[in-house]
Structure formats: C-alpha cells, structure tokens
Design a protein around this motif. Structure first.
Motif, PDB file in Angstrom:
ATOM      1  N   ALA A   1      -2.565 -13.330  17.427  1.00 25.66           N
ATOM      2  CA  ALA A   1      -2.943 -11.921  17.511  1.00 25.66           C
ATOM      3  C   ALA A   1      -4.296 -11.821  18.194  1.00 25.66           C
ATOM      4  CB  ALA A   1      -3.008 -11.315  16.111  1.00 25.66           C
ATOM      5  N   THR A   2      -4.612 -10.663  18.738  1.00 23.51           N
ATOM      6  CA  THR A   2      -5.844 -10.519  19.503  1.00 23.51           C
ATOM      7  C   THR A   2      -6.773  -9.512  18.854  1.00 23.51           C
ATOM      8  OG1 THR A   2      -4.992  -8.726  20.850  1.00 23.51           O
ATOM      9  CG2 THR A   2      -4.515 -10.948  21.606  1.00 23.51           C
ATOM     10  N   GLY A   3      -8.020  -9.545  19.288  1.00 27.02           N
ATOM     11  CA  GLY A   3      -9.006  -8.633  18.734  1.00 27.02           C
ATOM     12  C   GLY A   3      -9.058  -7.302  19.446  1.00 27.02           C
ATOM     13  N   THR A   4      -8.510  -7.222  20.655  1.00 24.61           N
ATOM     14  CA  THR A   4      -8.487  -5.961  21.372  1.00 24.61           C
ATOM     15  C   THR A   4      -7.464  -5.037  20.744  1.00 24.61           C
ATOM     16  OG1 THR A   4      -9.070  -7.081  23.429  1.00 24.61           O
ATOM     17  CG2 THR A   4      -8.136  -4.874  23.614  1.00 24.61           C
ATOM     18  N   LYS A   5      -7.877  -3.843  20.380  1.00 23.21           N
ATOM     19  CA  LYS A   5      -6.932  -2.909  19.782  1.00 23.21           C
ATOM     20  C   LYS A   5      -5.829  -2.640  20.779  1.00 23.21           C
ATOM     21  CE  LYS A   5      -6.617   1.502  17.352  1.00 23.21           C
ATOM     22  NZ  LYS A   5      -7.334   2.705  16.894  1.00 23.21           N
ATOM     23  N   PRO A   6      -4.576  -2.977  20.452  1.00 16.78           N
ATOM     24  CA  PRO A   6      -3.502  -2.938  21.442  1.00 16.78           C
ATOM     25  C   PRO A   6      -3.068  -1.535  21.852  1.00 16.78           C
ATOM     26  CG  PRO A   6      -2.625  -3.502  19.301  1.00 16.78           C
ATOM     27  CD  PRO A   6      -4.109  -3.478  19.156  1.00 16.78           C
ATOM     28  N   VAL A   7      -3.110  -0.599  20.951  1.00 13.95           N
ATOM     29  CA  VAL A   7      -2.594   0.734  21.242  1.00 13.95           C
ATOM     30  C   VAL A   7      -3.549   1.782  20.714  1.00 13.95           C
ATOM     31  CG1 VAL A   7      -0.675   2.317  20.929  1.00 13.95           C
ATOM     32  CG2 VAL A   7      -0.225  -0.122  21.049  1.00 13.95           C
ATOM     33  N   GLN A   8      -3.908   2.737  21.569  1.00 16.89           N
ATOM     34  CA  GLN A   8      -4.799   3.813  21.161  1.00 16.89           C
ATOM     35  C   GLN A   8      -4.040   5.034  20.639  1.00 16.89           C
ATOM     36  OE1 GLN A   8      -8.002   3.232  21.109  1.00 16.89           O
ATOM     37  NE2 GLN A   8      -7.738   1.231  22.054  1.00 16.89           N
ATOM     38  N   GLY A   9      -2.799   5.170  21.008  1.00 15.41           N
ATOM     39  CA  GLY A   9      -2.033   6.328  20.561  1.00 15.41           C
ATOM     40  C   GLY A   9      -0.596   6.237  21.011  1.00 15.41           C
TER      41      GLY A   9
ATOM     42  N   THR B   1       7.315   9.090  21.431  1.00 13.47           N
ATOM     43  CA  THR B   1       7.627   7.928  20.586  1.00 13.47           C
ATOM     44  C   THR B   1       7.203   6.627  21.235  1.00 13.47           C
ATOM     45  OG1 THR B   1       9.845   7.757  21.567  1.00 13.47           O
ATOM     46  CG2 THR B   1       9.608   9.113  19.588  1.00 13.47           C
ATOM     47  N   ILE B   2       6.619   6.679  22.427  1.00 13.17           N
ATOM     48  CA  ILE B   2       6.250   5.475  23.167  1.00 13.17           C
ATOM     49  C   ILE B   2       4.754   5.218  23.046  1.00 13.17           C
ATOM     50  CG2 ILE B   2       6.286   4.352  25.420  1.00 13.17           C
ATOM     51  CD1 ILE B   2       8.575   6.208  26.197  1.00 13.17           C
ATOM     52  N   ALA B   3       4.406   3.979  22.721  1.00 11.77           N
ATOM     53  CA  ALA B   3       2.993   3.613  22.598  1.00 11.77           C
ATOM     54  C   ALA B   3       2.277   3.829  23.924  1.00 11.77           C
ATOM     55  CB  ALA B   3       2.875   2.148  22.173  1.00 11.77           C
ATOM     56  N   SER B   4       1.011   4.223  23.864  1.00 10.04           N
ATOM     57  CA  SER B   4       0.222   4.471  25.069  1.00 10.04           C
ATOM     58  C   SER B   4      -1.239   4.176  24.778  1.00 10.04           C
ATOM     59  CB  SER B   4       0.387   5.918  25.541  1.00 10.04           C
ATOM     60  OG  SER B   4      -0.150   6.817  24.567  1.00 10.04           O
ATOM     61  N   GLY B   5      -2.083   4.257  25.815  1.00 10.96           N
ATOM     62  CA  GLY B   5      -3.498   3.994  25.642  1.00 10.96           C
ATOM     63  C   GLY B   5      -3.801   2.521  25.491  1.00 10.96           C
ATOM     64  N   PHE B   6      -3.167   1.694  26.309  1.00 18.79           N
ATOM     65  CA  PHE B   6      -3.354   0.251  26.213  1.00 18.79           C
ATOM     66  C   PHE B   6      -4.687  -0.185  26.821  1.00 18.79           C
ATOM     67  CE2 PHE B   6       1.193   1.035  26.174  1.00 18.79           C
ATOM     68  CZ  PHE B   6       1.598   0.287  25.072  1.00 18.79           C
ATOM     69  N   ALA B   7      -5.193  -1.323  26.347  1.00 16.11           N
ATOM     70  CA  ALA B   7      -6.478  -1.826  26.824  1.00 16.11           C
ATOM     71  C   ALA B   7      -6.405  -2.180  28.301  1.00 16.11           C
ATOM     72  CB  ALA B   7      -6.883  -3.059  26.018  1.00 16.11           C
ATOM     73  N   HIS B   8      -7.537  -1.987  28.988  1.00 16.74           N
ATOM     74  CA  HIS B   8      -7.601  -2.263  30.418  1.00 16.74           C
ATOM     75  C   HIS B   8      -7.952  -3.738  30.634  1.00 16.74           C
ATOM     76  CE1 HIS B   8      -9.260  -0.951  34.630  1.00 16.74           C
ATOM     77  NE2 HIS B   8      -8.146  -1.660  34.702  1.00 16.74           N
ATOM     78  N   ASP B   9      -7.028  -4.617  30.250  1.00 17.03           N
ATOM     79  CA  ASP B   9      -7.189  -6.054  30.427  1.00 17.03           C
ATOM     80  C   ASP B   9      -5.810  -6.695  30.379  1.00 17.03           C
ATOM     81  OD1 ASP B   9      -6.498  -5.998  27.718  1.00 17.03           O
ATOM     82  OD2 ASP B   9      -8.543  -6.395  27.033  1.00 17.03           O
TER      83      ASP B   9
ATOM     84  N   SER C   1       0.877  -5.967  26.383  1.00 18.37           N
ATOM     85  CA  SER C   1       1.330  -5.066  25.316  1.00 18.37           C
ATOM     86  C   SER C   1       2.115  -3.899  25.893  1.00 18.37           C
ATOM     87  CB  SER C   1       0.133  -4.547  24.512  1.00 18.37           C
ATOM     88  OG  SER C   1      -0.554  -5.608  23.885  1.00 18.37           O
ATOM     89  N   ALA C   2       1.611  -3.342  26.983  1.00 22.63           N
ATOM     90  CA  ALA C   2       2.303  -2.225  27.618  1.00 22.63           C
ATOM     91  C   ALA C   2       3.694  -2.648  28.077  1.00 22.63           C
ATOM     92  CB  ALA C   2       1.483  -1.708  28.806  1.00 22.63           C
ATOM     93  N   ALA C   3       3.783  -3.794  28.740  1.00 22.37           N
ATOM     94  CA  ALA C   3       5.076  -4.253  29.252  1.00 22.37           C
ATOM     95  C   ALA C   3       6.074  -4.456  28.117  1.00 22.37           C
ATOM     96  CB  ALA C   3       4.891  -5.554  30.042  1.00 22.37           C
TER      97      ALA C   3
ATOM     98  N   GLY D   1      12.283  -0.357  14.299  1.00 22.53           N
ATOM     99  CA  GLY D   1      11.671  -1.207  15.310  1.00 22.53           C
ATOM    100  C   GLY D   1      10.162  -1.305  15.135  1.00 22.53           C
ATOM    101  N   PHE D   2       9.503  -1.899  16.127  1.00 24.89           N
ATOM    102  CA  PHE D   2       8.080  -2.155  16.050  1.00 24.89           C
ATOM    103  C   PHE D   2       7.353  -1.637  17.279  1.00 24.89           C
ATOM    104  CE2 PHE D   2      10.119  -5.563  13.655  1.00 24.89           C
ATOM    105  CZ  PHE D   2       9.396  -5.595  12.487  1.00 24.89           C
ATOM    106  N   THR D   3       6.040  -1.472  17.126  1.00 20.30           N
ATOM    107  CA  THR D   3       5.161  -1.360  18.282  1.00 20.30           C
ATOM    108  C   THR D   3       4.636  -2.752  18.558  1.00 20.30           C
ATOM    109  OG1 THR D   3       4.464   0.910  17.791  1.00 20.30           O
ATOM    110  CG2 THR D   3       2.988  -0.411  19.139  1.00 20.30           C
ATOM    111  N   TYR D   4       4.822  -3.216  19.790  1.00 21.02           N
ATOM    112  CA  TYR D   4       4.484  -4.598  20.109  1.00 21.02           C
ATOM    113  C   TYR D   4       3.108  -4.712  20.727  1.00 21.02           C
ATOM    114  CZ  TYR D   4       9.321  -5.833  19.146  1.00 21.02           C
ATOM    115  OH  TYR D   4      10.531  -6.036  18.532  1.00 21.02           O
ATOM    116  N   ALA D   5       2.419  -5.816  20.410  1.00 24.29           N
ATOM    117  CA  ALA D   5       1.085  -6.057  20.953  1.00 24.29           C
ATOM    118  C   ALA D   5       0.898  -7.534  21.213  1.00 24.29           C
ATOM    119  CB  ALA D   5       0.015  -5.567  19.985  1.00 24.29           C
ATOM    120  N   ARG D   6       0.155  -7.839  22.268  1.00 20.17           N
ATOM    121  CA  ARG D   6      -0.118  -9.224  22.601  1.00 20.17           C
ATOM    122  C   ARG D   6      -1.269  -9.710  21.760  1.00 20.17           C
ATOM    123  NH1 ARG D   6       1.265 -13.984  23.143  1.00 20.17           N
ATOM    124  NH2 ARG D   6       1.101 -15.056  25.114  1.00 20.17           N
TER     125      ARG D   6
END
Length: 288
Positions: free
Chosen positions: A98-106, A110-118, A124-126, A283-288
C-alpha cells in the motif's frame, strides 16, 4: 475495455485505444550463556538467578522500543522536508505494498476521481477505470455514455461514442440474453465484473502515462435456463492516460488475452449460488 470485448464482441476500438516506505523496528534479542555446571565437589557452584536484574533489562528494552516508535511517528524529530523525501524515495517497498499517497480524493458519480498526479495515481486511475469499463452499466446506453464521458478525454469520448453504440446493438445484447436496454430477464441476473489483479507503469511523465492492468473478468447470465453461464477470463488492458483538468483521463486504450493461470479444480457453483454471491458481495475502489 468492456466485458463484451472479451468475448469478441467489439465494445471498443482495439487499436485506438504506477510510497509509503514501510519501516520495521526490530527488537533486540538477549541470550544468556550457561557454562557447563559440575557438582560442588569439582569446584563449580550454580549462581542464583537474579530476577530483579532480568526484569530491569526487559523493562529497559521495552522503554527503548516505545521511544523508537514515538520518534519514528514524529518523522525523525526535526529533519528537513528534503531528507524526508529522500528517505521515501529510497525505501524499498514491495510491488504490491500500500502507498502513502491518498489514492482517491472523491468520486464522479460512482467512479473514483481526483487521483494523485504521480505514477501511483495513474495506476490507481487505470485500475478503477478498468472496473467501470467492465461493469454491467456498459450495456445500457445512458450509463455507458456517462462512464465514457467521465473517464475518457473529451476528444476520445466523442470518437468512441458512435462505434460503441453500434457495438452494443440490440442484436448483440440479445445474444447476451439482455433486452434492448441491457436488462436481464425476470428472475435472472446478468453478471459483468472486472477484478484487477495488478497494475504496471509502462511509461510516465507529468502529462501522460501508459499503464497496464492485469485483470480477471466475470461475465454471463445467472438464472434458470441460462444458456450463457457466468465464466471467467484473463486479460491485460493498456490505458494511455493524459493529465487533464486535475485528473487522469484515458486518451486511448487496448487489450489482449492473458496471462492466464491454470484453472483450478474447484467445481463450478450452481446458478443460485452465483446469483446470491453477486448480490451480496460488492466491489472495491482500487488503489496502488
């Protein structure tokens, strides 16, 4: 990259179409060597156990560990930001950690958005976009248009809308056991899910990223008399992402079969068991 594509039904144009360092605090292990003891006649005597000294040593070790943990949680006590960044960059985290960058801002609908710019944000977005494109909502015109408009660039969305509508024709939906609006017959449940297994950054810059998503998919009709039972597939979906208006969007994508593992020896479940599982397990919201 809809589940329809997995069965050769062209949902998309196949040709047009990534850390928090984990630190461990190791405790000290103390050992005590006991010399071979002879009897008193040989001049050896057994030293009495010093319980008070042992207790003091144990307490001392515990205090040191607590202090070390507190120091670590404070970020090393007054180090510079640059030093912290260097520590994070050089730490060896595993590829699935798991990573320290918050994966999703909002969320956008129903689709996750606001992904980190890295790179992590791009991966995570993909992963989340792959889930959206493999969902049952892709089989309804209105919800499909909403998904595509949300996760693709405006140019890509405009380019894909027509071909997708043609691909998800009434004839194609009928072959899947659905009506013209993508609904399953009464008493049946249509299953279409994408489950990412892992992600990989192929290329990355501040403006663009190419990410591979390895996933397994579920698709089919669960219900009495179904001639298209729920089955699994294994695919790798590649998304060309662009940083647009503060988020990652898909500029183009494609997919290919595999890698696929050897099928296990678990017997297939009944239609009722599959239907119950689909209704009970979200289902889940996925994050790297």
């Amino acid at each position: 990259m809809s589940q329809g594509d997995e069965r050769g039904y062209g949902g998309h144009e196949p040709g047009n179409r990534n850390d928090d360092a984990y630190s461990t605090l190791g405790g000290t292990r103390q050992t005590r060597t006991r010399l071979p003891g002879g009897d008193e006649g040989e001049g050896y005597t057994r030293r009495p156990a010093r319980n008070s000294r042992s207790l003091i040593m144990v307490v001392g070790v515990v205090v040191l560990l607590i202090a070390a943990i507190a120091f670590a949680n404070q970020g090393g006590g007054g180090g510079s930001d640059g030093a912290k960044e260097k520590q994070s960059d050089t730490a060896g985290a595993g590829p699935t950690a798991a990573t320290g960058t918050k994966p999703v801002q909002g969320k956008n609908g129903t689709i996750a958005s606001g992904f980190a710019h890295d790179e992590q944000g791009a991966q995570s977005a993909a992963a989340n976009y792959a889930v959206a494109l493999g969902s049952v909502d892709m089989f309804n015109k209105d919800s499909r248009h909403s998904i595509v408009q949300t996760i693709y660039t405006s140019e890509a969305a405009s380019r894909l809308r027509g071909p997708q509508d043609s691909a998800y024709s009434a004839d194609f939906l009928g072959k899947m056991g659905l009506d013209a609006n993508g609904k399953a017959p009464q008493g049946s449940i249509f299953v279409s899910r994408t489950i990412p297994v892992g992600t990989k950054t192929v290329a990355y810059s501040d403006a663009t990223a190419t990410v591979d998503v390895w996933y397994t998919g579920l698709i089919g009709m669960s219900g009495p008399g179904s001639t298209d039972p729920v089955s699994t597939s294994w695919k790798t979906w590649t998304a060309e992402l662009t940083w647009v208006d503060g988020d990652w969007k898909i500029a183009s994508d494609k997919q290919k079969d595999g890698p696929a593992p050897v099928p296990g020896d678990v017997a297939a479940s009944t239609s009722d068991e599959i239907s119950k599982a689909v209704e009970e397990y979200g289902g889940f919201t996925y994050a790297r």
